[in-house]
Write a protein that holds these residues in place. Structure first.
Motif, PDB file in Angstrom:
ATOM      1  N   HIS A 225      40.850  24.443  46.169  1.00  0.00           N
ATOM      2  CA  HIS A 225      41.705  25.603  45.921  1.00  0.00           C
ATOM      3  C   HIS A 225      40.835  26.813  45.622  1.00  0.00           C
ATOM      4  O   HIS A 225      39.643  26.694  45.319  1.00  0.00           O
ATOM      5  CB  HIS A 225      42.681  25.345  44.769  1.00  0.00           C
ATOM      6  CG  HIS A 225      42.018  24.842  43.521  1.00  0.00           C
ATOM      7  ND1 HIS A 225      41.311  25.671  42.680  1.00  0.00           N
ATOM      8  CD2 HIS A 225      41.941  23.597  42.989  1.00  0.00           C
ATOM      9  CE1 HIS A 225      40.834  24.969  41.669  1.00  0.00           C
ATOM     10  NE2 HIS A 225      41.189  23.703  41.824  1.00  0.00           N
ATOM     11  N   GLY A 226      41.434  27.980  45.719  1.00  0.00           N
ATOM     12  CA  GLY A 226      40.670  29.209  45.587  1.00  0.00           C
ATOM     13  C   GLY A 226      40.118  29.472  44.211  1.00  0.00           C
ATOM     14  O   GLY A 226      39.259  30.357  44.047  1.00  0.00           O
ATOM     15  N   ALA A 227      40.566  28.746  43.195  1.00  0.00           N
ATOM     16  CA  ALA A 227      40.078  28.986  41.839  1.00  0.00           C
ATOM     17  C   ALA A 227      38.643  28.542  41.634  1.00  0.00           C
ATOM     18  O   ALA A 227      38.086  28.752  40.548  1.00  0.00           O
ATOM     19  CB  ALA A 227      40.984  28.283  40.828  1.00  0.00           C
ATOM     20  N   VAL A 228      38.021  27.949  42.661  1.00  0.00           N
ATOM     21  CA  VAL A 228      36.613  27.565  42.532  1.00  0.00           C
ATOM     22  C   VAL A 228      35.707  28.790  42.559  1.00  0.00           C
ATOM     23  O   VAL A 228      34.532  28.710  42.205  1.00  0.00           O
ATOM     24  CB  VAL A 228      36.202  26.589  43.657  1.00  0.00           C
ATOM     25  CG1 VAL A 228      36.949  25.280  43.532  1.00  0.00           C
ATOM     26  CG2 VAL A 228      36.419  27.215  45.030  1.00  0.00           C
ATOM     27  N   ARG A 229      36.235  29.938  42.984  1.00  0.00           N
ATOM     28  CA  ARG A 229      35.443  31.157  43.025  1.00  0.00           C
ATOM     29  C   ARG A 229      35.412  31.827  41.646  1.00  0.00           C
ATOM     30  O   ARG A 229      36.406  31.786  40.906  1.00  0.00           O
ATOM     31  CB  ARG A 229      36.024  32.133  44.049  1.00  0.00           C
ATOM     32  CG  ARG A 229      35.866  31.713  45.494  1.00  0.00           C
ATOM     33  CD  ARG A 229      34.426  31.540  45.863  1.00  0.00           C
ATOM     34  NE  ARG A 229      34.231  31.485  47.299  1.00  0.00           N
ATOM     35  CZ  ARG A 229      33.152  30.982  47.859  1.00  0.00           C
ATOM     36  NH1 ARG A 229      32.189  30.482  47.114  1.00  0.00           N
ATOM     37  NH2 ARG A 229      33.026  30.964  49.179  1.00  0.00           N
ATOM     38  N   PRO A 230      34.281  32.465  41.285  1.00  0.00           N
ATOM     39  CA  PRO A 230      34.213  33.161  39.992  1.00  0.00           C
ATOM     40  C   PRO A 230      35.275  34.252  39.886  1.00  0.00           C
ATOM     41  O   PRO A 230      35.592  34.919  40.872  1.00  0.00           O
ATOM     42  CB  PRO A 230      32.793  33.765  40.001  1.00  0.00           C
ATOM     43  CG  PRO A 230      32.019  32.937  40.981  1.00  0.00           C
ATOM     44  CD  PRO A 230      33.001  32.515  42.022  1.00  0.00           C
ATOM     45  N   PHE A 231      35.829  34.404  38.703  1.00  0.00           N
ATOM     46  CA  PHE A 231      36.800  35.439  38.347  1.00  0.00           C
ATOM     47  C   PHE A 231      38.173  35.231  39.013  1.00  0.00           C
ATOM     48  O   PHE A 231      39.053  36.082  38.866  1.00  0.00           O
ATOM     49  CB  PHE A 231      36.293  36.850  38.694  1.00  0.00           C
ATOM     50  CG  PHE A 231      35.028  37.231  37.995  1.00  0.00           C
ATOM     51  CD1 PHE A 231      35.041  37.570  36.653  1.00  0.00           C
ATOM     52  CD2 PHE A 231      33.819  37.241  38.662  1.00  0.00           C
ATOM     53  CE1 PHE A 231      33.872  37.918  35.994  1.00  0.00           C
ATOM     54  CE2 PHE A 231      32.646  37.590  38.015  1.00  0.00           C
ATOM     55  CZ  PHE A 231      32.672  37.925  36.673  1.00  0.00           C
ATOM     56  N   ALA A 232      38.365  34.132  39.751  1.00  0.00           N
ATOM     57  CA  ALA A 232      39.660  33.917  40.403  1.00  0.00           C
ATOM     58  C   ALA A 232      40.766  33.759  39.358  1.00  0.00           C
ATOM     59  O   ALA A 232      41.848  34.345  39.481  1.00  0.00           O
ATOM     60  CB  ALA A 232      39.591  32.682  41.304  1.00  0.00           C
ATOM     61  N   LEU A 243      48.909  35.963  44.457  1.00  0.00           N
ATOM     62  CA  LEU A 243      47.796  35.921  45.397  1.00  0.00           C
ATOM     63  C   LEU A 243      47.550  34.501  45.887  1.00  0.00           C
ATOM     64  O   LEU A 243      47.612  33.538  45.118  1.00  0.00           O
ATOM     65  CB  LEU A 243      46.519  36.447  44.729  1.00  0.00           C
ATOM     66  CG  LEU A 243      46.453  37.945  44.441  1.00  0.00           C
ATOM     67  CD1 LEU A 243      45.125  38.296  43.800  1.00  0.00           C
ATOM     68  CD2 LEU A 243      46.651  38.751  45.713  1.00  0.00           C
ATOM     69  N   ARG A 244      47.249  34.380  47.168  1.00  0.00           N
ATOM     70  CA  ARG A 244      46.956  33.072  47.769  1.00  0.00           C
ATOM     71  C   ARG A 244      45.454  32.825  47.652  1.00  0.00           C
ATOM     72  O   ARG A 244      44.696  33.100  48.573  1.00  0.00           O
ATOM     73  CB  ARG A 244      47.402  33.057  49.225  1.00  0.00           C
ATOM     74  CG  ARG A 244      48.859  33.488  49.422  1.00  0.00           C
ATOM     75  CD  ARG A 244      49.179  33.591  50.899  1.00  0.00           C
ATOM     76  NE  ARG A 244      50.469  34.222  51.134  1.00  0.00           N
ATOM     77  CZ  ARG A 244      50.971  34.483  52.334  1.00  0.00           C
ATOM     78  NH1 ARG A 244      50.274  34.173  53.416  1.00  0.00           N
ATOM     79  NH2 ARG A 244      52.149  35.067  52.471  1.00  0.00           N
ATOM     80  N   LEU A 245      45.058  32.245  46.538  1.00  0.00           N
ATOM     81  CA  LEU A 245      43.631  32.085  46.273  1.00  0.00           C
ATOM     82  C   LEU A 245      42.952  31.169  47.283  1.00  0.00           C
ATOM     83  O   LEU A 245      41.789  31.393  47.652  1.00  0.00           O
ATOM     84  CB  LEU A 245      43.420  31.549  44.858  1.00  0.00           C
ATOM     85  CG  LEU A 245      43.781  32.489  43.707  1.00  0.00           C
ATOM     86  CD1 LEU A 245      43.473  31.841  42.371  1.00  0.00           C
ATOM     87  CD2 LEU A 245      43.021  33.804  43.834  1.00  0.00           C
ATOM     88  N   THR A 246      43.652  30.135  47.736  1.00  0.00           N
ATOM     89  CA  THR A 246      43.046  29.222  48.709  1.00  0.00           C
ATOM     90  C   THR A 246      42.788  29.932  50.029  1.00  0.00           C
ATOM     91  O   THR A 246      41.723  29.766  50.637  1.00  0.00           O
ATOM     92  CB  THR A 246      43.954  28.003  48.937  1.00  0.00           C
ATOM     93  OG1 THR A 246      44.181  27.345  47.683  1.00  0.00           O
ATOM     94  CG2 THR A 246      43.307  27.018  49.901  1.00  0.00           C
TER      95      THR A 246
END
Length: 369
Positions: A225-232, A243-246
């Motif tokens: 999922h997109g939350a693996v990115r910093p500050f997500a 927002l579609r983090l993935t």
């Protein structure tokens, strides 16, 4: 002469577009309160309120500074430097440091001064100017076009792509559209409005589309999922819950690799253009085979490009894993490590396939009037 005029007219359009983008505001987001900014010299430091726990410092550092520019130049004021205990965000100052200060002025009195970090803006501008000068000296007119393309790419990302994502536009088609625009501007500006530029553009886009398709597939297969990115997560807490983090993560994969894909595609297209000029009677199959042979040699070094780029940005993470003695299975299965593996390998797929894509497209274009 026509080609020269046409290419430089295209560069002029890019330059005007950069100026126009500077005044674009698609996000329409209310700006945070902005005080007066000034460069300042730290002349005295009071660390009596700071709490120390081993190497971690918290609470506030009181600084006395002298303003070196702005409307209150040469005046002195007391400001606060808040230490949160997070070393990646905190900065600890000593007397003689040059810092950026933000403050308010009420009835001629300077108030609410806050340290905003060491003053880096001047050296950043110097570094940018040095880079532009190097391009101009080494590449001449092509270097000037590269500088314009560089500025245009930065402006498009900052003024168009990021605001559109914040406004809720779908990240994948938006990202593909942005990459298509940037690829067109960069390849046609540097490569020219001719067969070489068209070959570079089409080959690059085929590589980017393959990278996008593989990123979608393997992101789902890896259950990322997109939350693996910093500050997500912080972005979500800032009010952007929809927002579609993935999808943003997937878009970041093919956008990050698009520069290297363009680089390799330009190498192949330029080589095939030179071959055609030196051997105008060469057959289409032999022409394509020549491009593929060059592509194989370049791919041998380019495949490590993304590996070195991504792993070097996560050196401390891998050092932590090694220091903890974690099993390899645990490391490779961690979501943020799996995300980097996907970044490296999926991006490399685009690099490997762009060589035959570009060779085939160039072979077709150069042998069809």
């Amino acid at each position: 002469m026509f080609k020269f005029n046409r290419d430089w007219l295209f560069s002029l359009v890019i330059a005007c577009s950069c100026i126009g983008l500077a005044f674009v505001d698609l996000a329409k987001i209310p700006q945070a309160h902005r005080g007066i900014h000034a460069r300042a010299l730290v002349i005295d430091v009071d660390n009596s309120n700071i709490r120390r726990n081993l190497i971690v410092k918290t609470e506030e550092q009181i600084l006395t500074v002298r303003l070196l520019n702005g409307p209150h130049k040469d005046r002195e004021m007391t400001i606060v430097n808040m230490l949160t205990g997070k070393m990646e965000f905190d900065e600890f100052y000593v007397a003689g440091a040059m810092i950026l200060v933000e403050y308010n002025a009420v009835d001629g009195k300077l108030r609410n001064g806050v340290a905003r970090g060491y003053y880096r803006l001047r050296m950043q501008l110097f570094l940018i100017g040095l880079f532009a000068l190097l391009l101009l000296v080494v590449a001449g007119g092509t270097g000037l076009k590269a500088v314009l393309s560089f500025i245009f790419a930065a402006m498009v990302l900052w003024k168009i792509f990021f605001p559109l994502i914040l406004k809720g536009f779908p990240p994948l088609p938006t990202g593909l559209g942005i990459v298509a625009l940037l690829t067109a501007v960069i390849t046609f500006s540097v490569g020219g409005l001719d067969r070489r530029g068209i070959s570079t553009y089409l080959g690059s886009m085929l590589g980017v589309l393959l990278t996008c398709a593989l990123a979608v597939w393997f992101t789902k297969s890896f259950a990322l999922h997109g939350a693996v990115r910093p500050f997500a997560e912080t972005l979500l807490y800032s009010g952007y819950y929809s927002l579609r983090l993935t999808d943003i993560f997937i878009a970041s994969v093919f956008i990050a690799s698009s520069g290297a894909v363009m680089d390799l595609s330009m190498d192949i297209a330029a080589t095939m253009d030179e071959i055609k000029q030196k051997h105008p009677d060469i057959g289409v199959l032999e022409h394509i085979r020549s491009g593929l042979r060059v592509g194989r040699a370049v791919i041998g070094t380019m495949t490590t490009t993304l590996l070195l780029a991504y792993t070097s940005s996560q050196v401390t993470m891998f050092l932590l894993f090694m220091a903890k003695g974690l099993p390899v299975e645990n490391i490779l299965n961690a979501p943020f490590v799996a995300a980097e593996i996907l970044n490296i390998l999926v991006g490399s797929f685009g690099l490997v396939t762009v060589a035959p894509f570009t060779a085939l497209v160039a072979g077709f274009l150069y042998h069809n009037k």
